[in-house]
Design an enzyme around this catalytic site. Structure first.
Site, PDB file in Angstrom:
ATOM      1  N   ALA A   1       0.882  -1.161   0.000  1.00 56.76           N
ATOM      2  CA  ALA A   1       0.000   0.000   0.000  1.00 56.76           C
ATOM      3  C   ALA A   1       0.919   1.209   0.000  1.00 56.76           C
ATOM      4  O   ALA A   1       2.075   1.103   0.391  1.00 56.76           O
ATOM      5  CB  ALA A   1      -0.884  -0.017   1.223  1.00 56.76           C
ATOM      6  N   CYS A   2       0.418   2.334  -0.448  1.00 59.04           N
ATOM      7  CA  CYS A   2       1.324   3.455  -0.634  1.00 59.04           C
ATOM      8  C   CYS A   2       0.604   4.778  -0.494  1.00 59.04           C
ATOM      9  O   CYS A   2      -0.610   4.856  -0.503  1.00 59.04           O
ATOM     10  CB  CYS A   2       1.924   3.431  -2.036  1.00 59.04           C
ATOM     11  SG  CYS A   2       2.475   1.836  -2.571  1.00 59.04           S
TER      12      CYS A   2
END
Ligand code: SF4
Ligand code: SF4
Lengths: 379, 504
Positions: free
Chosen positions: A17-18
């Site tokens: 995730a970012c």
């Protein structure tokens, strides 16, 4: 065709995730890194300190005609730099090179040496002239990345560069002193939350080919389909991340095939058949054909992506907006971010802020107000 | 000659339930049941019973049970009851043993050794009841690149595109010819395909004229070695034209529809004299090489003005990947692969049970080969044989198929019980027969509804499985082996499938 072992042995892809952020001055005014760095610091929980990076456009105006190669060398492979130097001397005219200055007091773990080279292609007579300069550079970059152990090219475009590594984005920024040393008219940034990879500096984002950079947040359920299609066009994944697939797809469709983002968004985040059916005939035909022809490049599953190259930055989210993106404008500045809060944190006075619907690109281009097109369809 | 054969089934009638209504007697085409007027009693002779269960289903008082005959020879792992019976049958007749429907031998069914993935945490699963979930698939050749022209806001496509045909669910009905199956069964398939927005396949027996206008756009019309019923109007009435090279149940073998089945309308449709045997040669006699195939493909494209995708159907044999690659290079838009368990109306048992390879392995090998050669997008792949449920469809697509053909599953939906006696022409369910007394049993209105229900049920299940994987369009599953894992398979099998073992 390359001889293949069974696909059974290919590594599983990484999950992550970012957090993403992009800011562009559409008047082409160059500005410092504070906004991008602070916005990323504001979204700290979106990363876990295992990857952060920045792409900057308008970075090297004094060398704007030369390809700027940012190359990292692992410290435990001392021979790599020599090999790369030799390789570069053989295939390029290197007009200037230096180590990228770093802040010795910064707190990053195990940094590699990162060097920058400004080069122009040097063709050997036997290579002929079939390849464009760009293709020539791509080929050589691929050679370094796949054949020279311990060396990895961060970026290879003109008048731009990528700085990235293992750490929180603000730590990486501090390490490369981005806030003090550089200016640009586009900054994109990325922080990473990998769930199963040990940090590797080359594996951080932005991901870049020539002057194209991609920062991406998502989990593509269609990864296997996308990857297999791209392999047919000579893109072999080496990192096994969704971002890599996204970057190659951008390269294939936009750089190699020259499709504009307005068309490409209809491929990555294709409208539902039901919606296509209700379009007016000409658009219906277009979207139907796009979807039919490029079905394997439908990016299925949650994603947000910010792509930049010269004069242009755009953001796109998946077709059912599982990972929304926020866009905003203030004067000549256009912002794209995973979160509205991070934009407001660095630009408290906004003219506009909006959430584009799934599959609707926000396109910021130099000297235009193209980004407003997505506003009319905003949620 | 006195027969040494043992009966295959035992017919049991509970006298406390039987009301002597004689339904079983009328339903049985094999003369198992019979009513003795003088004694006012029902009798049965189980020796001709094929176990089709027609009488059991129709007995109003549930008085009947039909099950495998308990009489056995001395058990022997090598010389099984079936082997002994076949030996005796041949000793008595000196003929080839015929059979119908698909290979029933216990070859490994790979579908049952593959498990599917679902989303947890890192990406959301999608609820098909609340979010759109798309199964539409376009069959045909896709371009390498799409040339577009952008002027201002308008984008127009300038590349020349190959014809593509949409189906609303990636499930098509397999080739079953009029002649092999009854008119009623044939029409039922056509009606269901039309109602659901998918395709049925005429097989090699032509498409009756009166059906062309109404059902042509949902038909895959075959051009097989016998060339029955092939003329320009037939080809042009269809959605897809298919060249039949081989069939999974009998690779390398032709077909034979005996003259007694060639009634007036069948003769008309096949364009042969009434009452003559319809013989399909084993090979297409104008195709002895890949160049010949290419010529036929282009002849058919010429005949249809390049408006229809041309499919080539082959049986899955040992070097299927190389053959498929040749077929795509020869110009086919669709490659249909029929595996080891494909069904048939009639085939020599020795062939049906021993020739060909499982579709799962063939499919994975073909998909991989075409990708390695960079031509996977130049064709659609339709996988056929032994697809029994929606999960099999999903697994086939994840192994690289664009769509699947179902034959046996569709017949079962109409009533078939896989009794394997299709070749006798005495199908109690009115499917594989030309006897009007029997075929009348199949009401196309009802049978087509059963088929539509089947397609609907499977499509719902496919959507649920896709949603679970976090995918909302079927194209994102195609070739996506990341969503498959093998259980109980050996290393070489996983290698061929390109699938990791569970937990890997
Ligand atoms: S159908 Fe059932 S009730 Fe009727 S005669 Fe046969 S066994 Fe008896
Ligand atoms: S179609 Fe009829 S004859 Fe053939 S297997 Fe099915 S029930 Fe038996």
């Amino acid at each position: 065709m390359r001889p293949q072992i069974s696909e059974r042995y290919l590594p599983e892809k990484d999950s992550q995730a970012c957090g993403l952020f992009g800011v562009m001055n559409t008047a082409g005014e160059r500005f410092g890194g504070e906004m991008a760095i602070n916005a990323m610091a504001n979204m700290k929980v979106r990363g876990n300190g295992l990857g952060g990076g920045f792409a900057i456009y308008g970075l090297y105006p004094e060398f704007r005609d030369y390809y700027a190669l940012h190359i990292m060398f692992e410290r435990h492979q001392p021979g790599a730099k020599e090999m790369v130097d030799e390789f570069l001397a053989d295939h390029f005219h290197v007009v200037y090179d230096e180590v990228i200055p770093t802040n010795k007091k910064a707190t990053v773990l195990n940094p590699p040496v990162v060097w920058r080279y400004f080069v122009s292609p040097r063709r050997h007579p036997e290579e002929g002239n079939n390849l464009s300069d760009d293709e020539f550079v791509v080929e050589k970059v691929m050679h370094i990345n796949t054949r020279i152990d311990g060396a990895y090219v961060f970026s290879s475009g003109k008048d731009m560069g990528v700085f990235k590594g293992v750490g929180f984005p603000e730590e990486i920024a501090d390490y490369f002193m981005l806030d003090r040393l550089y200016k640009g008219y586009i900054w994109t940034a990325h922080s990473r939350f990998p769930t199963n990879t040990p940090g590797w500096w080359g594996g951080a984002h932005p991901f870049s080919i020539l002057d194209w950079t991609v920062v991406h947040n998502g989990e593509l359920s269609s990864y296997g389909t996308n990857r297999r299609y791209l392999e047919m066009f000579g893109y072999y994944c080496t990192l096994y991340t969704d971002t890599e697939v996204m970057a190659y797809a951008v390269d294939l469709l936009m750089r190699r095939q020259g499709l504009p983002i307005e068309v490409v968004s209809g491929i990555f985040a294709a409208p539902m058949w039901d919606i296509i059916e209700h379009m007016e005939p000409e658009r219906r035909e277009l979207y139907k054909t796009l979807r039919m022809s490029y079905a394997p490049l439908l990016m299925n599953g949650p994603f947000t992506v910010i792509v930049a190259h010269h004069n242009e930055m755009f953001g796109l989210t998946d077709r059912i907006r599982l990972r929304p993106i926020t866009a905003a404008a203030a004067g000549d500045f256009v912002f794209l971010s995973s979160e509205e809060a991070s934009i407001r944190a660095v630009a408290p006075r906004l003219d506009l802020a909006w959430t584009p619907p799934g599959g609707e690109p926000v396109v910021a281009r130099l000297h235009t107000k193209d980004y407003l097109a997505s506003l009319t369809r905003a949620v | 000659m006195f027969s040494h054969l043992l009966p295959e089934f035992l017919v049991e009638r509970r006298s406390d339930r039987c009301i002597k209504c004689r339904v079983c007697e009328r339903q049985c085409p094999n003369g198992v049941h019979h009513y003795d007027t003088e004694l006012d009693l029902m009798f049965s002779d189980e020796s001709p019973c094929v176990g089709c269960q027609r009488c059991v289903v129709f007995c109003p008082t549930n008085a009947l049970s039909v099950y495998p005959h308990p009489t056995t020879y001395r058990p022997n792992a090598s010389w099984t009851r079936e082997k002994l019976q076949d030996l005796k049958k041949q000793a008595e007749t000196g003929g080839v043993i015929l059979t119908g429907s698909g290979n029933d031998k216990p070859y490994r069914i790979y579908w049952d050794h593959l498990v599917l993935n679902a989303s947890q945490v890192t990406n959301p699963s999608i609820d098909p009841l609340r979010e759109p979930m798309e199964l539409r698939t376009y069959l045909g050749r896709k371009p390498d690149t799409l040339e577009v022209e952008v002027c201002g806001d308008r984008v127009s496509i300038t590349s020349r595109l190959s014809p593509n045909v949409p189906v609303e669910t990636p499930i098509l009905f397999s080739a079953m010819s009029y002649g092999a199956i009854s008119y009623q069964a044939f029409v039922s398939l056509a009606m269901a395909a039309k109602e659901f927005g998918t395709l049925f396949n005429t097989g090699e027996g032509g498409l009756p004229r009166e059906m062309r206008e109404k059902f042509g756009q949902n038909a895959v019309v075959q051009c097989a070695s016998g060339r029955f019923g092939v003329d320009p109007e037939y080809l042009n009435s269809a959605a897809v034209v298919e060249i039949k090279i081989g069939q999974g149940a009998k690779p390398g073998i032709g077909g034979h529809l005996p003259g007694e089945k060639v009634a007036a309308n069948i003769a008309l449709t096949r364009m042969i004299p009434e009452g003559t045997d319809a013989l399909s040669p084993a090979p297409q006699h104008d195709i002895y090489s890949i160049e010949d195939l290419s010529m036929l493909i282009y002849a058919l494209k010429e005949a249809t003005n390049y408006e229809k995708p041309v499919s080539v159907k082959i049986a899955a044999v040992h070097n299927v990947a190389a053959i498929a690659s040749g077929i795509v290079r020869a110009g086919a838009d669709i490659v249909a692969i029929d595996g080891l368990r494909g069904g048939t109306g009639a085939a020599p048992k020795a062939i049906r049970d021993n020739v060909g390879i499982p579709i799962e392995l063939a499919l994975a090998a073909v998909d991989r080969r075409l990708r390695e050669e960079g031509i996977r997008h130049k064709c659609s792949i339709i996988a056929a044989s032994g697809i029994r449920c929606s999960a099999d469809v999903v697994k086939a697509i994840a192994l690289g198929a664009d769509a699947v053909y179902i034959g046996s599953a569709a017949l079962v939906a109409m009533g078939c019980t896989l009794c394997q006696k299709c070749y006798t022409g005495k199908c109690a369910w009115g499917i594989c027969t030309q006897d009007p007394y029997l075929s009348r049993r199949l009401n196309p209105e009802i049978a087509s509804q059963r088929l539509v229900n089947l397609l609907r049920g499977w499509s719902h299940e496919i959507k649920e499985m896709l949603g679970g994987m976090g995918i909302n369009a079927i194209e994102s599953l195609r070739g996506n082996r990341e969503h498959l894992r093998g259980v109980g398979l050996e290393g070489w099998e996983l290698d061929v499938l390109g699938v990791k073992g569970a937990g890997e």
